[in-house]
Design a protein around this motif. Structure first.
Motif, PDB file in Angstrom:
ATOM      1  N   SER A 177       0.841  -1.195   0.000  1.00 44.06           N
ATOM      2  CA  SER A 177       0.000   0.000   0.000  1.00 44.06           C
ATOM      3  C   SER A 177       0.876   1.244   0.000  1.00 44.06           C
ATOM      4  N   THR A 178       0.284   2.357  -0.470  1.00 45.98           N
ATOM      5  CA  THR A 178       1.032   3.604  -0.639  1.00 45.98           C
ATOM      6  C   THR A 178       0.228   4.763  -0.068  1.00 45.98           C
ATOM      7  N   SER A 179       0.905   5.651   0.635  1.00 46.81           N
ATOM      8  CA  SER A 179       0.273   6.905   1.041  1.00 46.81           C
ATOM      9  C   SER A 179       1.266   8.038   0.840  1.00 46.81           C
ATOM     10  N   ASN A 180       0.733   9.184   0.444  1.00 42.79           N
ATOM     11  CA  ASN A 180       1.577  10.353   0.186  1.00 42.79           C
ATOM     12  C   ASN A 180       0.838  11.579   0.706  1.00 42.79           C
ATOM     13  N   LEU A 181       1.401  12.211   1.714  1.00 45.11           N
ATOM     14  CA  LEU A 181       0.771  13.382   2.336  1.00 45.11           C
ATOM     15  C   LEU A 181       1.610  14.624   2.066  1.00 45.11           C
ATOM     16  N   LEU A 182       0.935  15.679   1.597  1.00 41.73           N
ATOM     17  CA  LEU A 182       1.572  16.975   1.395  1.00 41.73           C
ATOM     18  C   LEU A 182       0.659  18.054   1.941  1.00 41.73           C
ATOM     19  N   PHE A 183       1.047  18.686   3.042  1.00 40.54           N
ATOM     20  CA  PHE A 183       0.291  19.781   3.645  1.00 40.54           C
ATOM     21  C   PHE A 183       1.176  21.022   3.615  1.00 40.54           C
ATOM     22  N   LYS A 184       0.637  22.112   3.059  1.00 41.11           N
ATOM     23  CA  LYS A 184       1.372  23.369   2.996  1.00 41.11           C
ATOM     24  C   LYS A 184       0.525  24.488   3.607  1.00 41.11           C
ATOM     25  N   GLY A 185       1.174  25.292   4.457  1.00 40.93           N
ATOM     26  CA  GLY A 185       0.429  26.344   5.119  1.00 40.93           C
ATOM     27  C   GLY A 185       1.191  27.636   5.260  1.00 40.93           C
ATOM     28  N   VAL A 186       0.430  28.715   5.371  1.00 41.52           N
ATOM     29  CA  VAL A 186       0.966  30.048   5.637  1.00 41.52           C
ATOM     30  C   VAL A 186       0.236  30.599   6.853  1.00 41.52           C
ATOM     31  N   PHE A 214       4.832   8.500   2.731  1.00 50.56           N
ATOM     32  CA  PHE A 214       5.570   9.751   2.755  1.00 50.56           C
ATOM     33  C   PHE A 214       4.689  10.825   3.386  1.00 50.56           C
ATOM     34  N   GLN A 215       5.334  11.717   4.127  1.00 55.29           N
ATOM     35  CA  GLN A 215       4.613  12.749   4.871  1.00 55.29           C
ATOM     36  C   GLN A 215       5.442  14.028   4.848  1.00 55.29           C
ATOM     37  N   THR A 216       4.860  15.098   4.285  1.00 56.23           N
ATOM     38  CA  THR A 216       5.567  16.371   4.178  1.00 56.23           C
ATOM     39  C   THR A 216       4.665  17.503   4.633  1.00 56.23           C
ATOM     40  N   ASN A 217       5.190  18.322   5.534  1.00 57.26           N
ATOM     41  CA  ASN A 217       4.475  19.511   5.993  1.00 57.26           C
ATOM     42  C   ASN A 217       5.418  20.706   5.907  1.00 57.26           C
ATOM     43  N   ARG A 218       5.025  21.730   5.117  1.00 55.84           N
ATOM     44  CA  ARG A 218       5.823  22.946   4.940  1.00 55.84           C
ATOM     45  C   ARG A 218       5.003  24.151   5.388  1.00 55.84           C
ATOM     46  N   ASN A 219       5.650  25.063   6.102  1.00 52.21           N
ATOM     47  CA  ASN A 219       4.959  26.240   6.619  1.00 52.21           C
ATOM     48  C   ASN A 219       5.784  27.495   6.394  1.00 52.21           C
ATOM     49  N   ILE A 220       5.078  28.590   6.059  1.00 49.90           N
ATOM     50  CA  ILE A 220       5.702  29.913   5.934  1.00 49.90           C
ATOM     51  C   ILE A 220       5.066  30.848   6.948  1.00 49.90           C
ATOM     52  N   GLN A 221       5.899  31.560   7.690  1.00 51.55           N
ATOM     53  CA  GLN A 221       5.446  32.598   8.614  1.00 51.55           C
ATOM     54  C   GLN A 221       5.648  33.959   7.963  1.00 51.55           C
ATOM     55  N   LEU A 222       4.549  34.663   7.734  1.00 45.85           N
ATOM     56  CA  LEU A 222       4.632  35.985   7.126  1.00 45.85           C
ATOM     57  C   LEU A 222       4.748  37.095   8.167  1.00 45.85           C
ATOM     58  N   SER A 223       4.463  36.787   9.407  1.00 45.49           N
ATOM     59  CA  SER A 223       4.500  37.784  10.464  1.00 45.49           C
ATOM     60  C   SER A 223       5.324  37.254  11.629  1.00 45.49           C
ATOM     61  N   ASP A 224       6.028  38.137  12.295  1.00 46.84           N
ATOM     62  CA  ASP A 224       6.781  37.742  13.487  1.00 46.84           C
ATOM     63  C   ASP A 224       5.867  37.291  14.615  1.00 46.84           C
ATOM     64  N   ASP A 225       4.612  37.722  14.556  1.00 47.65           N
ATOM     65  CA  ASP A 225       3.666  37.351  15.608  1.00 47.65           C
ATOM     66  C   ASP A 225       2.915  36.063  15.305  1.00 47.65           C
ATOM     67  N   ALA A 226       3.084  35.514  14.113  1.00 50.27           N
ATOM     68  CA  ALA A 226       2.444  34.247  13.760  1.00 50.27           C
ATOM     69  C   ALA A 226       3.281  33.078  14.274  1.00 50.27           C
ATOM     70  N   TRP A 227       2.654  31.909  14.355  1.00 54.71           N
ATOM     71  CA  TRP A 227       3.310  30.750  14.971  1.00 54.71           C
ATOM     72  C   TRP A 227       2.826  29.475  14.291  1.00 54.71           C
ATOM     73  N   SER A 280       9.425  18.203   7.655  1.00 56.03           N
ATOM     74  CA  SER A 280       8.643  19.379   8.022  1.00 56.03           C
ATOM     75  C   SER A 280       9.557  20.586   8.101  1.00 56.03           C
ATOM     76  N   THR A 281       9.013  21.744   7.744  1.00 58.04           N
ATOM     77  CA  THR A 281       9.764  22.996   7.833  1.00 58.04           C
ATOM     78  C   THR A 281       8.824  24.103   8.292  1.00 58.04           C
ATOM     79  N   VAL A 282       9.373  25.040   9.045  1.00 56.67           N
ATOM     80  CA  VAL A 282       8.678  26.257   9.454  1.00 56.67           C
ATOM     81  C   VAL A 282       9.673  27.398   9.322  1.00 56.67           C
ATOM     82  N   GLY A 283       9.318  28.430   8.578  1.00 51.01           N
ATOM     83  CA  GLY A 283      10.246  29.538   8.415  1.00 51.01           C
ATOM     84  C   GLY A 283       9.627  30.677   7.638  1.00 51.01           C
ATOM     85  N   PRO A 284      10.350  31.772   7.488  1.00 50.22           N
ATOM     86  CA  PRO A 284       9.838  32.928   6.747  1.00 50.22           C
ATOM     87  C   PRO A 284       9.885  32.688   5.244  1.00 50.22           C
ATOM     88  N   VAL A 285       9.387  33.653   4.491  1.00 48.86           N
ATOM     89  CA  VAL A 285       9.481  33.601   3.035  1.00 48.86           C
ATOM     90  C   VAL A 285      10.957  33.527   2.637  1.00 48.86           C
TER      91      VAL A 285
END
Length: 426
Positions: free
Chosen positions: A293-302, A327-340, A360-365
């Motif tokens: 069986s195969t699963s592939n997860l991609l979640f992207k957020g701002v 596979f499981q991938t989560n990427r995040n962009i923080q546009l504000s210093d007050d966001a989390w 997984s990654t969390v960081g600015p643009v």
């Protein structure tokens, strides 16, 4: 917890089997405590803020379809079937002649189904909010497609909430027969009301079937969502489950995908954009039971302004699931210093013959990308907008309905240009 009693559940009416199920679920719900952020599955959540006494069971529908709903339906003109629920009660049901002639059933589970149609997609014990849904889903909806039937247009289920202070608990059951193909768009929107939205979606994908499911969440700024999506994918079948999450105050979705048959495939994709003081909370479970069986997860957020996002995911490979690819991938962009943003991927592997990874990654643009665009004469705010648009496009381009994808791109653009955003970052 007494605001939602077994007597109130009984008062929703319906066939005997449904009334009995509602009452039993309401009794179970009343006997439990609400979860706590101290529990691992609720870690980082805002569940401690929930005050159930602020809500009442939704009132019955007037039969009127709001103008906003007609505008949303216009985005998808070619539909195999349409269901509109207002505060959890059906106000529109339309199934095309082509779908009816193929034996497709869409409508109230009270009329079309039985007790055996509910709960079959769940492997783990239901949590307290699934019990709440079981007790107070006013009109569970069934979408059932027979074996080897292919629908030419999507089934659209649209939930509209405009009852201030209401608990709205829609239940959607999707059953795809062996070798069938269908797409379902499940859209949630609301007026500017304070409400508690507790949806549960069950997806049963039969052998060699192909199901595309798109959940669009554009609730108002004062609505709480506590949602659950449970799917079971049989041998050689494919489920692609997409989520576009843009609304709500605190909006949580738990998505469990069980790869139960040999050669089953589950693709989970999502994009989310938090702004103002929103919290967008996702918990995913890729459960490999069967071999190959195969699963592939991609979640992207701002996240922007003062918003927060939470992602926790688990890939579980059970002892008999040889040949798993997960596979499981989560990427995040923080546009504000007050966001989390918080991202916690996990693996639980009980078999050596597997290929699994998570990231997984969390960081600015990306400043290099912005600088490159600026060096070509693009203004800074436009450059940032282009980078964010490109970041999201990998997911938005996979949404099954082109018009919906275009609407999501337009909403992202509006948020990037919103005056509130400029004020939060000044």
């Amino acid at each position: 917890m007494t605001a939602f009693s077994p007597e109130q559940a009984r008062g929703l009416g319906g066939p005997g089997w449904l009334v009995e199920r509602r009452v039993a679920a309401a009794e179970s719900f009343a006997a439990q405590s609400l979860p706590s952020p101290d529990e691992e599955v609720w870690r980082y959540s805002r569940i401690g803020e929930l005050d159930l006494s602020a809500y009442h069971p939704a009132h019955g529908a007037s039969g009127h379809v709001p103008t906003e709903v007609h505008d949303l339906l216009a985005l998808i003109p070619e539909r195999a079937a349409t269901v509109v629920l207002r505060n959890g009660h059906p106000v529109l049901l339309d199934v095309s002649d082509a779908a009816t002639s193929k034996g497709v059933r869409v409508g109230s589970l009270a009329d079309l189904g039985s007790a055996g149609d509910l709960g079959v997609a769940f492997d783990e014990p239901a949590d307290v909010f699934v019990e709440l849904n079981d007790g107070f889903a006013a009109a569970p909806i069934l979408v059932s497609v027979p074996e080897r039937v292919r629908l030419d247009g999507p089934v659209v289920v649209l939930n509209w909430v405009d009852d201030d202070g209401a608990l709205v608990a829609p239940r959607l059951v999707i059953r795809a027969g062996a070798g069938s193909e269908l797409e379902v768009v499940d859209w949630a929107g609301s007026a500017d009301v304070a409400a508690l939205f507790v949806p549960v979606t069950e997806i049963e994908v039969g052998p060699a079937a192909n199901v595309g499911y798109l959940d669009v969440q554009m609730l108002g700024d004062r609505v709480w969502q506590l949602g659950t999506q449970a799917s079971r994918v049989a041998d050689q079948a494919t489920l692609t489950a997409s989520v576009a999450a843009l609304g709500g105050d605190y909006a949580r979705l738990r998505a469990d995908c069980r790869l139960a048959g040999r050669g089953a495939s589950g693709n989970l994709v999502s994009f989310y954009f938090g702004h103002k003081h929103q919290t967008l909370d996702f918990r995913t479970f890729q459960d490999h039971v069967a071999p190959d069986s195969t699963s592939n997860l991609l979640f992207k957020g701002v996240v922007d302004d003062y918003s927060r996002s939470v992602y926790t995911g688990l890939i579980r490979v059970r002892p008999g699931a040889t040949g798993t690819n997960a596979f499981q991938t989560n990427r995040n962009i923080q546009l504000s210093d007050d966001a989390w943003a918080q991202s916690v991927p996990n693996l639980e592997i009980e078999n050596n013959d597997v290929k699994c990874s998570h990231a997984s990654t969390v960081g600015p643009v990306d400043e290099d990308q912005v600088f490159y665009l600026q060096s070509r004469g693009v203004p800074p705010t436009v450059a940032e907008r282009l980078v964010v648009g490109g970041f999201f496009n990998e997911v938005i381009s996979q949404l099954p309905i082109t018009a919906v994808a275009d609407a999501m791109r337009a909403e992202v653009g509006r948020r990037l240009e919103a005056p509130a955003r400029a004020g939060a970052r000044s």
